[in-house]
Design an enzyme around this catalytic site. Structure first.
Site, PDB file in Angstrom:
ATOM      1  N   ASP A  75       0.858  -1.194   0.000  1.00 37.74           N
ATOM      2  CA  ASP A  75       0.000   0.000   0.000  1.00 37.74           C
ATOM      3  C   ASP A  75       0.887   1.234   0.000  1.00 37.74           C
ATOM      4  O   ASP A  75       1.072   1.880   1.030  1.00 37.74           O
ATOM      5  CB  ASP A  75      -0.908  -0.033   1.235  1.00 37.74           C
ATOM      6  N   LYS A  77       0.249   3.661  -2.150  1.00 38.38           N
ATOM      7  CA  LYS A  77      -0.611   4.692  -2.756  1.00 38.38           C
ATOM      8  C   LYS A  77       0.182   5.452  -3.824  1.00 38.38           C
ATOM      9  O   LYS A  77       0.302   6.685  -3.808  1.00 38.38           O
ATOM     10  CB  LYS A  77      -1.179   5.624  -1.687  1.00 38.38           C
ATOM     11  N   ALA A  79       1.497   7.445  -6.693  1.00 42.38           N
ATOM     12  CA  ALA A  79       0.805   8.620  -7.260  1.00 42.38           C
ATOM     13  C   ALA A  79       1.793   9.520  -7.993  1.00 42.38           C
ATOM     14  O   ALA A  79       2.061  10.636  -7.577  1.00 42.38           O
ATOM     15  CB  ALA A  79       0.103   9.397  -6.158  1.00 42.38           C
ATOM     16  N   ILE A  81       4.099  10.285 -12.043  1.00 43.77           N
ATOM     17  CA  ILE A  81       4.045  10.198 -13.505  1.00 43.77           C
ATOM     18  C   ILE A  81       4.264   8.732 -13.905  1.00 43.77           C
ATOM     19  O   ILE A  81       4.796   7.938 -13.124  1.00 43.77           O
ATOM     20  CB  ILE A  81       5.107  11.103 -14.165  1.00 43.77           C
ATOM     21  N   SER A 130     -11.528   6.246   3.597  1.00 43.32           N
ATOM     22  CA  SER A 130     -12.486   5.887   4.645  1.00 43.32           C
ATOM     23  C   SER A 130     -12.577   6.891   5.786  1.00 43.32           C
ATOM     24  O   SER A 130     -13.526   6.863   6.556  1.00 43.32           O
ATOM     25  CB  SER A 130     -12.104   4.520   5.222  1.00 43.32           C
ATOM     26  N   VAL A 184     -12.667  -0.909   8.807  1.00 44.49           N
ATOM     27  CA  VAL A 184     -13.394  -1.795   9.727  1.00 44.49           C
ATOM     28  C   VAL A 184     -12.715  -1.787  11.098  1.00 44.49           C
ATOM     29  O   VAL A 184     -11.492  -1.822  11.187  1.00 44.49           O
ATOM     30  CB  VAL A 184     -13.423  -3.239   9.162  1.00 44.49           C
ATOM     31  N   ARG A 206      -5.577  -2.223  13.072  1.00 53.46           N
ATOM     32  CA  ARG A 206      -5.419  -2.156  14.523  1.00 53.46           C
ATOM     33  C   ARG A 206      -6.240  -3.177  15.289  1.00 53.46           C
ATOM     34  O   ARG A 206      -5.764  -3.708  16.302  1.00 53.46           O
ATOM     35  CB  ARG A 206      -5.755  -0.721  15.005  1.00 53.46           C
TER      36      ARG A 206
HETATM   37  O1  3DU Z   1      -7.797   1.580  10.613  1.00 51.68           O
HETATM   38  P1  3DU Z   1      -6.982   0.310  10.585  1.00 51.68           P
HETATM   39  O2  3DU Z   1      -5.961   0.210  11.664  1.00 51.68           O
HETATM   40  O3  3DU Z   1      -7.876  -0.918  10.482  1.00 51.68           O
HETATM   41  O4  3DU Z   1      -6.102   0.311   9.222  1.00 51.68           O
HETATM   42  C1  3DU Z   1      -6.639   0.587   7.958  1.00 51.68           C
HETATM   43  C2  3DU Z   1      -5.561   0.473   6.917  1.00 51.68           C
HETATM   44  O5  3DU Z   1      -6.087   0.746   5.630  1.00 51.68           O
HETATM   45  C3  3DU Z   1      -4.397   1.420   7.090  1.00 51.68           C
HETATM   46  O6  3DU Z   1      -3.231   0.748   6.614  1.00 51.68           O
HETATM   47  C4  3DU Z   1      -4.709   2.580   6.196  1.00 51.68           C
HETATM   48  O7  3DU Z   1      -3.564   3.234   5.729  1.00 51.68           O
HETATM   49  C5  3DU Z   1      -5.420   1.890   5.052  1.00 51.68           C
HETATM   50  N1  3DU Z   1      -6.401   2.696   4.340  1.00 51.68           N
HETATM   51  C6  3DU Z   1      -7.443   3.248   4.971  1.00 51.68           C
HETATM   52  O8  3DU Z   1      -7.594   3.102   6.195  1.00 51.68           O
HETATM   53  C7  3DU Z   1      -8.385   3.995   4.236  1.00 51.68           C
HETATM   54  C8  3DU Z   1      -8.267   4.121   2.930  1.00 51.68           C
HETATM   55  O9  3DU Z   1      -9.186   4.786   2.270  1.00 51.68           O
HETATM   56  C9  3DU Z   1      -7.191   3.530   2.296  1.00 51.68           C
HETATM   57  C10 3DU Z   1      -6.283   2.814   3.031  1.00 51.68           C
END
Ligand code: 3DU
Length: 229
Positions: A75, A77, A79, A81, A130, A184, A206
């Protein structure tokens, strides 16, 4: 690479398996903890997602080490060229990753560069984030980002488990693409409602790696998903 049977060898396709539909977000910063949790939950989750917190603390070789226990999605992300995206994605897959996450707002050519560099492996495009701020700039362009991901040949999109109505909307636009939903647990979303709204996978960090017993926590969420199908 992994000694276990994951994607290519199991399914004939170089795509992530879809069994428990649970992906661990391993945002820990200590190698020992990362490997311990990976060993514990590797058989429960469909993949482990690693990002900057882990690789900036412990190095990119963590991708290969975790790939011993599970498929790994990076992950980052991505972003940039097209040429820079290509260089990043090539590096990630050289380390044994099975998938990579990119941002679509940089344009279709940049995502096409990721898809080409991935050579049949998974590329996921963020279409709406999210957290509360994720609605600010993403929501007005989410539909366009889903279209871009489809046209660029991405495997799937990242959508917010914290907004099940948005997951359902994105599902209606996403065709055959997979929908992965973070948010979640710690962010307030529920695995069952994300899945019921059309998500193919939930991403949980987490609530698993901070649990007293990460394996038990992962199994409980996997059971919740299974019971909601
Ligand atoms: O909130 P948590 O600890 O369950 O982690 C969520 C993971 O997903 C974390 O690595 C975060 O960088 C990633 N993530 C989002 O939470 C929301 C998004 O839109 C994209 C990635």
């Amino acid at each position: 690479m992994s000694s276990k049977c994951y994607t290519l060898s199991c399914t004939g396709e170089d795509k992530m398996k879809q069994e428990s539909r649970l992906i661990l977000a391993l945002d820990v910063t200590e190698e020992e903890k990362a490997l311990h949790v990976s060993r514990d939950v590797g058989d429960i989750v469909d993949a482990i997602k690693v990002g900057y917190p882990l690789v900036l603390s412990c190095g990119l070789d963590m991708v290969s080490k975790i790939a011993e226990h599970s498929d790994v999605i990076c992950d980052f992300k991505v972003a940039d060229i097209p040429n820079t995206n290509r260089l990043i994605v090539e590096n990630v897959f050289k380390k044994g990753a099975s998938g990579v996450i990119a941002q679509g707002f940089v344009g279709k050519d940049s995502i096409e560069a990721c898809v080409k560099a991935a050579g049949g492996k998974d590329v996921f495009v963020v279409v709406e984030m999210s957290h509360p701020g994720g609605a600010e700039f993403f929501q007005p362009v989410t539909d366009a980002l889903v279209k871009l991901a489809l046209e660029a040949g991405a495997t799937g999109v990242i959508a917010p488990a914290t907004r099940p109505d948005r997951v359902a909307h994105i599902r209606s636009l996403a065709g055959n693409m997979k929908i992965l939903t973070p948010g979640v647990g710690a962010q307030g979303g529920s695995a069952a409602s994300a899945i019921n709204s059309g998500a193919d996978y939930v991403i949980v960090g987490r609530s698993i790696y901070q649990a007293e017993d990460p394996k038990e926590a992962a199994q409980a969420i996997a059971d919740e998903i299974k019971n909601s199908l």
